[in-house]
Design an enzyme around this catalytic site. Structure first.
Site, PDB file in Angstrom:
ATOM      1  N   ASP A  13       0.830  -1.199   0.000  1.00 48.51           N
ATOM      2  CA  ASP A  13       0.000   0.000   0.000  1.00 48.51           C
ATOM      3  C   ASP A  13       0.867   1.253   0.000  1.00 48.51           C
ATOM      4  O   ASP A  13       2.089   1.196   0.175  1.00 48.51           O
ATOM      5  CB  ASP A  13      -1.003  -0.009   1.153  1.00 48.51           C
ATOM      6  CG  ASP A  13      -0.387   0.295   2.510  1.00 48.51           C
ATOM      7  OD1 ASP A  13       0.845   0.502   2.583  1.00 48.51           O
ATOM      8  OD2 ASP A  13      -1.133   0.347   3.499  1.00 48.51           O
ATOM      9  N   ILE A  14       0.218   2.389  -0.240  1.00 48.16           N
ATOM     10  CA  ILE A  14       0.931   3.663  -0.334  1.00 48.16           C
ATOM     11  C   ILE A  14       1.175   4.194   1.074  1.00 48.16           C
ATOM     12  O   ILE A  14       0.240   4.309   1.881  1.00 48.16           O
ATOM     13  CB  ILE A  14       0.105   4.679  -1.147  1.00 48.16           C
ATOM     14  CG1 ILE A  14      -0.248   4.100  -2.511  1.00 48.16           C
ATOM     15  CG2 ILE A  14       0.852   5.995  -1.295  1.00 48.16           C
ATOM     16  CD1 ILE A  14      -1.246   4.935  -3.296  1.00 48.16           C
ATOM     17  N   GLU A  64      -6.068   2.164  -0.080  1.00 50.83           N
ATOM     18  CA  GLU A  64      -4.787   2.306  -0.794  1.00 50.83           C
ATOM     19  C   GLU A  64      -4.004   1.001  -0.795  1.00 50.83           C
ATOM     20  O   GLU A  64      -2.801   0.982  -1.063  1.00 50.83           O
ATOM     21  CB  GLU A  64      -3.944   3.427  -0.182  1.00 50.83           C
ATOM     22  CG  GLU A  64      -3.410   3.164   1.221  1.00 50.83           C
ATOM     23  CD  GLU A  64      -4.382   3.538   2.334  1.00 50.83           C
ATOM     24  OE1 GLU A  64      -3.919   3.759   3.462  1.00 50.83           O
ATOM     25  OE2 GLU A  64      -5.597   3.604   2.076  1.00 50.83           O
TER      26      GLU A  64
END
Length: 346
Positions: free
Chosen positions: A228-229, A271
């Site tokens: 994920d970011i 995300e």
């Protein structure tokens, strides 16, 4: 993790991959049959050889998924011209002079043309095209109908009626294809992420279940990358959700360019993203490293430079989709706990 028929184009391509070799074989057999040395016979021999070469090229392009629509329309024109040439040959070279053999072996392929019309054109255009073709054959045959023998009159009437039946059948079939397309769109909505266009969690779960089943059956393995970011909430807070959405879409475009055509990517939620790959664990870790570096080098518009954290694991005997997700999620959690922008392999 074999690919399934997911679109109408997939269906048509598979149909062509089955039909083309059979058509090539039929044309080749026609070339092996002894023919007279007449100009018409020589014309048909030359034509069938050109069609063999063309269909071989068509088959190659279908295998490699190239120039699909171009071949669709060119094949339609070729089949139409060939069909009308056969009808004219039957009428002028056999029926009017009263020779035997008018409705020969070539005419039995006529349903193929009507099938091709309806899978190439939209329903309305398919009906107009096929009816125009039917009227053209009427204009070729009916003005000379009185010159035909009784048997040929019966044969031509059956031929015309059969063509109307073909049109009706393929018109109904086209309706069924329309239903297929609508179901396809509904499936796409159900299994695709609306923002990014890639698979959603439901589709990823189905892929994981299929991958586990395949691995259990074959004794093979596969790997999963969960990432994920980093600090994505700050992107939304600082630049707004519209910028956040653009970051997610750019993140997907970047990730999709990095993975191979045999890998699967989906949005797990928010995300968080997941990749399913046939690679063994060391190769999957290398892929994650390459993806992490690519993300770090990339500029995400107003959001600037970003990073991502990763968890990587591989299927082991006895795993289920749930245990794999739990393990790879644990790897992602450890990466974030150890400072982010890193990879944890479990």
């Amino acid at each position: 993790m074999g690919r399934k028929i997911e679109t109408l184009e997939d269906f048509k391509r598979i149909l062509y991959l089955w039909i083309s070799p059979l058509l090539i074989a039929a044309l080749a057999i026609y070339n092996l049959v002894p023919h007279t040395g007449t100009r018409t016979a020589l014309f048909y021999l030359a034509t069938t050889r050109i069609l063999i070469a063309w269909n071989a090229l068509f088959l190659i392009c279908m295998v490699f998924k190239r120039y699909f629509r171009l071949f669709d329309y060119v094949n339609l024109v070729i089949l139409t011209v060939y069909y009308l040439a056969i009808v004219m040959d039957c009428v002028f070279q056999y029926m009017v002079p009263g020779k035997e053999g008018a409705i020969g072996i070539s005419i039995i392929w006529s349903p193929l043309l009507f099938l091709y019309i309806f899978i190439t054109l939209k329903k309305r255009n398919g009906i107009i095209y096929s009816l125009a073709l039917f009227v053209t054959t009427l204009l070729i045959g009916m003005p000379r109908f009185r010159h035909f023998s009784f048997d040929y009159k019966i044969s031509m009437l059956i031929f015309y009626l059969a063509n109307l039946v073909y049109i009706a059948i393929f018109c109904i079939s086209h309706y069924l294809l329309k239903v297929f397309r609508e179901l396809e769109e509904e499936k796409k909505k159900a299994y695709s992420d609306m923002l990014t266009g890639i698979a959603n969690r439901r589709q990823v779960q189905a892929w994981l279940d299929a991958a586990v089943k395949h691995a259990d059956k074959t004794g093979t393995s596969f790997s999963v990358i969960f990432f994920d970011i980093d600090y994505f909430k700050q992107v939304n807070d600082q630049f707004g959700h519209q910028t956040g959405d653009e970051v997610l879409k750019e993140f997907v475009r970047l990730s999709s360019r990095v993975i191979s055509a045999n890998d699967y990517i989906g949005r797990w939620g928010g995300e968080e993203f997941i990749i399913i790959t046939k690679d063994e664990l060391p190769q999957a870790e290398e892929l994650a490293e390459y993806l992490k570096a690519s993300i770090s080098r990339h500029s995400f518009g107003h959001a600037g430079k970003l990073s991502a954290s990763f968890g990587v694991t591989a299927y082991t005997p006895g795993d289920t989709a749930e245990t794999i997700v739990r393990r790879v999620d644990e790897g992602l959690y450890k990466s974030k706990g150890q400072g982010r922008n890193r990879i944890t392999v479990l």
